[in-house]
Design an enzyme around this catalytic site. Sequence first.
Site: not given
Lengths: 209, 231
Positions: A26, A49-51, A91
């Site tokens: 990330n 990507s954390e979304n 996530s």
Amino acid sequence: MSYVKLTRDQLAARVARDIPEGAYVNLGIGLPTLVANHFSPDQEVFLQSENGLLGMGAAPAKGWEDFDLINAGKQPVTLLPGGSYFHSADSFAMMRAGHLDIAVLGAFQVAANGDLANWHTGDANDIPAVGGAMDLAVGAKQTWVMMELFTKDGVCKLVDRCSYPITGVGCVSRVYTDHGVFSLGAQGFQPLELVAGFDAASIFSKRHA
Amino acid sequence: MISKISASIELALEGIKDSSTILIGGFGGAGMPNELINGLIEQGARDLTIVANNAGNAEFGLAALLKAGRVRKVICSFPRQADSYVFDALYRAGKVELELVPQGNLAERVRAAGAGIGGFFTRVGYGTELAKGREVREIGGQMYVFESPIHGDYALVKAERGDRWGNLTYRMAARNFGPVMAMAAKTTVASVHEVVELGELDPEVIVTPGIFVQHVVKIERTVTAASGIKS
């Protein structure tokens, strides 16, 4: 003695070189995002990507932006063939449980005990916002910091103890800067490499200034 | 015949009472149910607690709800945006309360509520300002903090396709908080761009099974810079 520090792109290329093929990574908002531009064509790395994206690709061509497909910085991106979508709880499970190999994050300060400060300057007038910073800092197998070594005022961001509110306790293992690379362990900061002509001792004198 | 399809947003939201906790999906513009939020503004409920990742942009959607003075408290991870001036002004004036939660803790607290979990211990936030006053415990040689579940009275989520049983699919990164929020509220209202016949959604790809959804409302696919396909 004079020296030439790394440009932002040179620094990004330096970080990219240390990311092994097959790593789940990330890249934080800001400077770390540049790392994505510097993987070699035969270096397959999984960007998270954390979304809710794994296998994140480059920015789309102009006119092909889709605002349902954005990165954590809310910029339009693409998804590589083989990429996947998932919800926010999955996530962050990827991070928290150490499925993610490396998080590369920006920082205000990194302390000799590995503490990271990157979410809040502590200024009462600032609107506080943390996003995924704390989750990323302690979750990934390795947390690397990528930053300029000195603030605009010339103050070294490697410190004995963070004066800003911390993001995570003892979580940073390596720091990539425009002046060199440092590892963090029981002995505190150890320079792994420095740009030619830059004297590490000057950091430590500035640190205590 | 069971049908969770609502004829209008107004009907889907009519049960929302003052002082409710509303879970609102979305990350930035992706998955933000702006049409449902506009419906909530018209519906008139006040003294609301809003749970969302962000706290609104410019003066539409969540920012408009805040501007209308309907929100007592925001629980979110990242209120600060280049154009979050409505929230910023209310916060600085002490007119809205903020509970700042790391994003993964926010998602997991909502998931815990939806899964009937009474809370959990996490390493995230340990030793930071955001975990002040929390119960801590050493587990396997590492320090953890206790986080409690976040239940909603209503969840407003933006999905892509839905059927009359309430089954949902999402689109790309617009999924984000939708699936966990749908599980964590007494009543979940989902906006969809397409209502399809039962059986048209492949059971292998349904993300939110209908048991978590009470109302499905069809909305038009609008061309905006902040949500969905741009052109």
